[in-house]
Structure formats: C-alpha cells, structure tokens
Scaffold this motif. Sequence first.
Motif, PDB file in Angstrom:
ATOM      1  N   GLU A  35      67.085  45.254   7.519  1.00 46.10           N
ATOM      2  CA  GLU A  35      67.647  45.418   8.873  1.00 46.10           C
ATOM      3  C   GLU A  35      67.974  46.885   9.163  1.00 46.10           C
ATOM      4  O   GLU A  35      67.803  47.358  10.280  1.00 46.10           O
ATOM      5  CB  GLU A  35      68.880  44.532   9.058  1.00 46.10           C
ATOM      6  N   ALA A  36      68.428  47.606   8.154  1.00 43.75           N
ATOM      7  CA  ALA A  36      68.709  49.036   8.329  1.00 43.75           C
ATOM      8  C   ALA A  36      67.418  49.801   8.602  1.00 43.75           C
ATOM      9  O   ALA A  36      67.379  50.676   9.482  1.00 43.75           O
ATOM     10  CB  ALA A  36      69.408  49.607   7.099  1.00 43.75           C
ATOM     11  N   ILE A  37      66.357  49.462   7.891  1.00 46.77           N
ATOM     12  CA  ILE A  37      65.069  50.130   8.099  1.00 46.77           C
ATOM     13  C   ILE A  37      64.521  49.777   9.476  1.00 46.77           C
ATOM     14  O   ILE A  37      63.949  50.620  10.161  1.00 46.77           O
ATOM     15  CB  ILE A  37      64.066  49.764   6.978  1.00 46.77           C
ATOM     16  N   LYS A  38      64.713  48.539   9.899  1.00 47.01           N
ATOM     17  CA  LYS A  38      64.276  48.115  11.244  1.00 47.01           C
ATOM     18  C   LYS A  38      64.970  48.965  12.309  1.00 47.01           C
ATOM     19  O   LYS A  38      64.334  49.407  13.272  1.00 47.01           O
ATOM     20  CB  LYS A  38      64.587  46.625  11.437  1.00 47.01           C
ATOM     21  N   THR A  65      63.966  55.575   4.546  1.00 46.48           N
ATOM     22  CA  THR A  65      63.198  55.981   5.728  1.00 46.48           C
ATOM     23  C   THR A  65      62.931  57.476   5.697  1.00 46.48           C
ATOM     24  O   THR A  65      61.825  57.922   6.003  1.00 46.48           O
ATOM     25  CB  THR A  65      63.959  55.610   7.019  1.00 46.48           C
ATOM     26  N   GLU A  66      63.934  58.232   5.310  1.00 45.95           N
ATOM     27  CA  GLU A  66      63.788  59.683   5.216  1.00 45.95           C
ATOM     28  C   GLU A  66      62.707  60.051   4.189  1.00 45.95           C
ATOM     29  O   GLU A  66      61.826  60.876   4.461  1.00 45.95           O
ATOM     30  CB  GLU A  66      65.135  60.296   4.831  1.00 45.95           C
ATOM     31  N   ALA A  67      62.756  59.416   3.032  1.00 42.72           N
ATOM     32  CA  ALA A  67      61.764  59.670   1.981  1.00 42.72           C
ATOM     33  C   ALA A  67      60.367  59.225   2.443  1.00 42.72           C
ATOM     34  O   ALA A  67      59.365  59.886   2.146  1.00 42.72           O
ATOM     35  CB  ALA A  67      62.149  58.940   0.699  1.00 42.72           C
ATOM     36  N   PHE A  68      60.298  58.140   3.198  1.00 43.25           N
ATOM     37  CA  PHE A  68      59.021  57.646   3.715  1.00 43.25           C
ATOM     38  C   PHE A  68      58.400  58.666   4.669  1.00 43.25           C
ATOM     39  O   PHE A  68      57.204  58.954   4.589  1.00 43.25           O
ATOM     40  CB  PHE A  68      59.232  56.300   4.426  1.00 43.25           C
ATOM     41  N   VAL A 111      61.277  69.640  10.576  1.00 42.64           N
ATOM     42  CA  VAL A 111      61.592  68.965  11.840  1.00 42.64           C
ATOM     43  C   VAL A 111      61.979  67.511  11.578  1.00 42.64           C
ATOM     44  O   VAL A 111      62.984  67.018  12.110  1.00 42.64           O
ATOM     45  CB  VAL A 111      60.403  69.056  12.827  1.00 42.64           C
ATOM     46  N   MET A 112      61.204  66.813  10.754  1.00 42.90           N
ATOM     47  CA  MET A 112      61.521  65.414  10.451  1.00 42.90           C
ATOM     48  C   MET A 112      62.855  65.300   9.716  1.00 42.90           C
ATOM     49  O   MET A 112      63.632  64.378   9.980  1.00 42.90           O
ATOM     50  CB  MET A 112      60.399  64.767   9.635  1.00 42.90           C
ATOM     51  N   ASP A 113      63.139  66.236   8.809  1.00 42.63           N
ATOM     52  CA  ASP A 113      64.428  66.228   8.121  1.00 42.63           C
ATOM     53  C   ASP A 113      65.576  66.406   9.107  1.00 42.63           C
ATOM     54  O   ASP A 113      66.607  65.738   8.999  1.00 42.63           O
ATOM     55  CB  ASP A 113      64.489  67.331   7.057  1.00 42.63           C
ATOM     56  N   ALA A 114      65.391  67.313  10.076  1.00 45.40           N
ATOM     57  CA  ALA A 114      66.429  67.550  11.081  1.00 45.40           C
ATOM     58  C   ALA A 114      66.665  66.297  11.934  1.00 45.40           C
ATOM     59  O   ALA A 114      67.806  65.988  12.281  1.00 45.40           O
ATOM     60  CB  ALA A 114      66.039  68.727  11.972  1.00 45.40           C
ATOM     61  N   ILE A 115      65.604  65.584  12.242  1.00 39.73           N
ATOM     62  CA  ILE A 115      65.735  64.367  13.041  1.00 39.73           C
ATOM     63  C   ILE A 115      66.405  63.261  12.233  1.00 39.73           C
ATOM     64  O   ILE A 115      67.264  62.543  12.731  1.00 39.73           O
ATOM     65  CB  ILE A 115      64.349  63.898  13.541  1.00 39.73           C
ATOM     66  N   CYS A 116      66.019  63.134  10.975  1.00 41.15           N
ATOM     67  CA  CYS A 116      66.468  62.016  10.139  1.00 41.15           C
ATOM     68  C   CYS A 116      67.822  62.217   9.484  1.00 41.15           C
ATOM     69  O   CYS A 116      68.547  61.259   9.246  1.00 41.15           O
ATOM     70  CB  CYS A 116      65.433  61.740   9.053  1.00 41.15           C
ATOM     71  N   LYS A 117      68.176  63.461   9.161  1.00 42.11           N
ATOM     72  CA  LYS A 117      69.362  63.752   8.356  1.00 42.11           C
ATOM     73  C   LYS A 117      70.615  63.091   8.923  1.00 42.11           C
ATOM     74  O   LYS A 117      71.026  63.352  10.036  1.00 42.11           O
ATOM     75  CB  LYS A 117      69.559  65.257   8.279  1.00 42.11           C
ATOM     76  N   GLY A 118      71.205  62.206   8.132  1.00 43.33           N
ATOM     77  CA  GLY A 118      72.457  61.566   8.522  1.00 43.33           C
ATOM     78  C   GLY A 118      72.299  60.465   9.562  1.00 43.33           C
ATOM     79  O   GLY A 118      73.277  59.842   9.958  1.00 43.33           O
ATOM     80  N   ARG A 119      71.078  60.205  10.018  1.00 42.41           N
ATOM     81  CA  ARG A 119      70.858  59.190  11.053  1.00 42.41           C
ATOM     82  C   ARG A 119      70.094  57.980  10.543  1.00 42.41           C
ATOM     83  O   ARG A 119      70.145  56.928  11.161  1.00 42.41           O
ATOM     84  CB  ARG A 119      70.089  59.788  12.231  1.00 42.41           C
ATOM     85  N   VAL A 120      69.337  58.168   9.459  1.00 45.08           N
ATOM     86  CA  VAL A 120      68.520  57.057   8.951  1.00 45.08           C
ATOM     87  C   VAL A 120      68.780  56.859   7.460  1.00 45.08           C
ATOM     88  O   VAL A 120      69.319  57.730   6.783  1.00 45.08           O
ATOM     89  CB  VAL A 120      67.003  57.301   9.192  1.00 45.08           C
ATOM     90  N   ASN A 121      68.363  55.722   6.980  1.00 47.55           N
ATOM     91  CA  ASN A 121      68.483  55.370   5.565  1.00 47.55           C
ATOM     92  C   ASN A 121      67.677  56.353   4.718  1.00 47.55           C
ATOM     93  O   ASN A 121      66.659  56.881   5.166  1.00 47.55           O
ATOM     94  CB  ASN A 121      67.945  53.942   5.401  1.00 47.55           C
ATOM     95  N   ALA A 122      68.103  56.569   3.498  1.00 47.87           N
ATOM     96  CA  ALA A 122      67.405  57.488   2.595  1.00 47.87           C
ATOM     97  C   ALA A 122      65.957  57.049   2.356  1.00 47.87           C
ATOM     98  O   ALA A 122      65.068  57.891   2.184  1.00 47.87           O
ATOM     99  CB  ALA A 122      68.146  57.587   1.266  1.00 47.87           C
TER     100      ALA A 122
END
Length: 132
Positions: free
Chosen positions: A25-28, A74-77, A61-72
């Motif tokens: 659900e978190a990844i969704k 998703t970030e690694a993906f 850019v993707m790190d800046a978008i994801c950092k602190g907002r998505v699951n680890a």
Amino acid sequence: MVNPRLAGRYAKSLIDIAVEKNVLEAIKADVAFLLTAINSSPELKSLLRSPIIKADKKTAVMDAICKGRVNAITEAFCRLLVSKSRENALPEILGAFNEQYNALKGIQQVKITTAQPLSEDVKASLLNKLKA
C-alpha cells in the motif's frame, strides 16, 4: 514508445518486492505520487526521456523528488531504472504497476456514460451495487 513487456516486467518486480516486504500500500501511494509529479511537469517528463542528459543529473533530480516523500524501496527502484538507462520508461512502468495492483486486488475499472449528469443519490446507489 516503450515496450509494454518491459514495463510489465519492471512493474511486476516492484510489486513482488512490495508484497514480500509487506509495504504494497505504501508503494501504491508512492506510484500515485510519482505519476502525479511526472504528469504535472512536462520538464520532468522531458528530462526522463532525454538521451542527452547524463544519468548522474537524472539521479540527482529523482533523489530530490523522492527524498523523504517515498518509501526507500521506491527510491531504490528509481535509482535502479536510471542506472539501467530505463528511466524513460518510468511513466509506463508506473501505469503497469497500477494495472497489476488492480488485478492483484481484484479491482476492476468501470466507465459509466450517461445522457444526463447523475444525481448524488443515483451515484451512491450505483456505487453500492457495483461494490456488491
């Protein structure tokens, strides 16, 4: 155009990991966030599709978008996609994820076409019947 089989394979991998780690659900939610970010920003979509922009810039850019907002996960993906030069397929992969998630959960999309706008009562009644 991105190969639908490729998008499906990456999406399946993400779903499999999410189910294994019990964070589906978190990844969704992360997928919805990323799709909104990509669809609301033509610049981001262009950056992901550009063969000229280097991978380290795309990763930043993707790190800046994801950092602190998505699951680890998703970030690694997202980082994995950039490292494999598959970031241009991200919107299609996220769409395939949603399709596979819906299939996994038994969710079917319904489109209703009417001659006149539906009242709230009719909408509620129809929704209840569809859920049953």
